[in-house]
Scaffold this active site. Structure first.
Site, PDB file in Angstrom:
ATOM      1  N   LYS A 111       0.808  -1.224   0.000  1.00 19.49           N
ATOM      2  CA  LYS A 111       0.000   0.000   0.000  1.00 19.49           C
ATOM      3  C   LYS A 111       0.839   1.270   0.000  1.00 19.49           C
ATOM      4  CE  LYS A 111      -4.394  -1.755   1.505  1.00 19.49           C
ATOM      5  NZ  LYS A 111      -5.480  -1.808   2.478  1.00 19.49           N
ATOM      6  N   LYS A 193      -5.912 -11.417  -5.129  1.00 18.24           N
ATOM      7  CA  LYS A 193      -6.976 -11.684  -4.159  1.00 18.24           C
ATOM      8  C   LYS A 193      -8.253 -10.929  -4.560  1.00 18.24           C
ATOM      9  CE  LYS A 193      -7.027  -9.204  -0.171  1.00 18.24           C
ATOM     10  NZ  LYS A 193      -7.925  -8.909   0.921  1.00 18.24           N
ATOM     11  N   LYS A 196     -12.360  -5.577  -2.454  1.00 23.77           N
ATOM     12  CA  LYS A 196     -13.444  -4.597  -2.545  1.00 23.77           C
ATOM     13  C   LYS A 196     -13.081  -3.450  -3.477  1.00 23.77           C
ATOM     14  CE  LYS A 196     -14.561  -4.972   2.318  1.00 23.77           C
ATOM     15  NZ  LYS A 196     -13.794  -4.471   3.453  1.00 23.77           N
TER      16      LYS A 196
HETATM   17  P1  ATP Z   1     -10.393  -6.017   0.545  1.00 19.48           P
HETATM   18  O1  ATP Z   1      -8.976  -6.343   0.271  1.00 19.48           O
HETATM   19  O2  ATP Z   1     -11.329  -6.992  -0.074  1.00 19.48           O
HETATM   20  O3  ATP Z   1     -10.715  -4.586   0.225  1.00 19.48           O
HETATM   21  P2  ATP Z   1      -9.666  -6.294   3.223  1.00 19.48           P
HETATM   22  O4  ATP Z   1      -9.028  -7.631   3.290  1.00 19.48           O
HETATM   23  O5  ATP Z   1      -8.756  -5.159   3.055  1.00 19.48           O
HETATM   24  O6  ATP Z   1     -10.740  -6.231   2.080  1.00 19.48           O
HETATM   25  P3  ATP Z   1     -11.602  -6.506   5.394  1.00 19.48           P
HETATM   26  O7  ATP Z   1     -12.869  -6.070   4.785  1.00 19.48           O
HETATM   27  O8  ATP Z   1     -11.409  -5.980   6.740  1.00 19.48           O
HETATM   28  O9  ATP Z   1     -10.377  -5.995   4.573  1.00 19.48           O
HETATM   29  O10 ATP Z   1     -11.541  -8.083   5.444  1.00 19.48           O
HETATM   30  C1  ATP Z   1     -12.449  -8.771   6.232  1.00 19.48           C
HETATM   31  C2  ATP Z   1     -12.091 -10.213   6.288  1.00 19.48           C
HETATM   32  O11 ATP Z   1     -12.201 -10.809   4.992  1.00 19.48           O
HETATM   33  C3  ATP Z   1     -10.653 -10.513   6.755  1.00 19.48           C
HETATM   34  O12 ATP Z   1     -10.680 -11.590   7.656  1.00 19.48           O
HETATM   35  C4  ATP Z   1      -9.929 -10.895   5.496  1.00 19.48           C
HETATM   36  O13 ATP Z   1      -8.869 -11.791   5.748  1.00 19.48           O
HETATM   37  C5  ATP Z   1     -11.032 -11.579   4.714  1.00 19.48           C
HETATM   38  N1  ATP Z   1     -10.785 -11.513   3.263  1.00 19.48           N
HETATM   39  C6  ATP Z   1     -10.616 -10.404   2.509  1.00 19.48           C
HETATM   40  N2  ATP Z   1     -10.438 -10.723   1.208  1.00 19.48           N
HETATM   41  C7  ATP Z   1     -10.511 -12.088   1.141  1.00 19.48           C
HETATM   42  C8  ATP Z   1     -10.419 -13.037   0.069  1.00 19.48           C
HETATM   43  N3  ATP Z   1     -10.226 -12.642  -1.178  1.00 19.48           N
HETATM   44  N4  ATP Z   1     -10.534 -14.358   0.369  1.00 19.48           N
HETATM   45  C9  ATP Z   1     -10.744 -14.775   1.644  1.00 19.48           C
HETATM   46  N5  ATP Z   1     -10.845 -13.935   2.698  1.00 19.48           N
HETATM   47  C10 ATP Z   1     -10.726 -12.605   2.462  1.00 19.48           C
END
Ligand code: ATP
Ligand code: LTN
Length: 327
Positions: A111, A193, A196
């Site tokens: 990031k 991955k 969002k």
């Molecule tokens: P993103 O990267 O999708 O914007 P994030 O990981 O930054 O989201 P959170 O929304 O806080 O942040 O994630 C919530 C939960 O979802 C965490 O436990 C994270 O590990 C899990 N998670 C996020 N993306 C994935 C994925 N692609 N596969 C499985 N678990 C995920």
């Protein structure tokens, strides 16, 4: 009874990666454990958020928690910024963290991209996450695979402080990861991955997507030219990701799904996956609609914040006393 804690950021539409990696575990754990689930709004401002949007997203995540099956009678659900202990403990832990270990966090490297203007919040983000967890004497942290390094740091901090004072100041927590949902990949690029924030909306399926959008995303998902439905992360990352999603939603083992689709083309497999996904998400969408603007939701968050504050205040008294803070 074990104490469980986890959190999700209110940064946008929750997708099936968040659900299959994390939220599904939250629900599984709530019957046999003392569960505390947080909407981590203070984490979300590490990158600028539009205030009105943030307010909306906080309630969206809270409603989704309940729509996927979290029951406020069983689990404590609350918003991080309503419990001052998170910020207080975060500072204490910051003073026990090393700049070296924080600069090695992959999420920070991704990031910040080495820029001088990178917000300091992305650097200290994992310390705030450790504070969330340690504040509640947590035993188990259900998360997706991408959080493994952050959980490790949290454990290191707890062990370091316990060793320094030669007593159990903090419980050392364990991460908990799903078998088939721990890392759901982007539908348009199975090397990344599911996220969002990715620009292509067809890279993900959001929990509130209409059946039409789900169909579009799955039918256009990247696969390969081999034509057989076989799990092979190296050679066939696209199909393997779809198999994982199928398995996580249907409860069938990946091997059984491979057998079921022996000799079938990708089209037929994808069509069935659309059905499995639409069926799994329909009740969530319906319940979300009922709960999003209800008093039940705001009451649950108020009650949750009270319960969380009661635990947090006790921990902070213990921590301040241990460190010699205050009078
Ligand atoms: P993103 O990267 O999708 O914007 P994030 O990981 O930054 O989201 P959170 O929304 O806080 O942040 O994630 C919530 C939960 O979802 C965490 O436990 C994270 O590990 C899990 N998670 C996020 N993306 C994935 C994925 N692609 N596969 C499985 N678990 C995920
Ligand atoms: N860092 C996590 C969100 C998060 C979290 C937590 C998860 C913040 N605090 C405490 C588990 C426990 C993420 O980005 N997915």
């Amino acid at each position: 009874m074990k104490r469980v804690f986890s959190g999700v950021q209110p940064t946008g539409n929750i997708h099936i990666g968040n659900y299959l990696g994390a939220l599904k575990q939250f629900v599984e754990l709530q019957d046999e454990n003392e569960c505390i689930y947080c909407i981590v709004d203070m984490h979300s401002i590490t990158l600028p958020q539009e205030p009105k949007e943030l307010k909306k997203h906080i309630l969206d995540v809270a409603a989704l928690y309940m729509a996927v099956g979290l029951d406020p009678k069983k689990s404590t659900i609350f918003v991080q910024s309503q419990v001052p202990g998170h910020a207080q403990l975060s500072w204490v832990l910051t003073c026990s963290s090393y700049t070296g270990e924080l600069s090695r966090m992959t999420q920070f490297k991704d990031k910040s991209k080495g820029k001088e203007s990178a917000p300091a919040g992305i650097f200290t983000y994992p310390v705030l996450m450790a504070a969330d967890i340690l504040l509640y004497d947590t035993d188990i942290v259900p998360v997706g695979n991408d959080q493994k390094q952050h959980i490790e740091l949290c454990r290191d901090l707890a062990i370091r402080i316990n060793n320094r004072f030669d007593k159990k100041v903090f419980v050392v927590p364990d991460g908990r990861f799903m078998k088939s949902g721990a890392r759901i990949m982007a539908l348009d690029d199975p090397s990344a991955k599911m996220s969002k924030s990715a620009p292509n909306p067809k890279s993900r399926i959001s929990l509130l997507d209409e059946p039409g959008a789900i169909k579009k995303a799955i039918m256009s998902a990247t696969t390969d030219s081999e034509g057989t439905i076989r799990f092979d992360l190296e050679e066939k990352p696209g199909i393997s990701n779809l198999l994982n999603i199928y398995s996580a939603f249907s409860g069938l083992a990946v091997e059984d799904i491979e057998k079921k689709y022996e000799g079938c083309g990708y089209g037929a497999f994808k069509k069935d996956l659309v059905e499995v996904t639409v069926d799994a998400l329909a009740p969530i969408r319906e319940r979300f609609g009922e709960i999003r603007n209800s008093k039940e939701l705001t009451d649950a968050l108020k009650d949750g914040a009270e319960k969380a504050n009661a635990i947090s205040e006790k921990t902070m008294q213990r921590v301040y006393k241990t460190f010699g803070l205050g009078i």
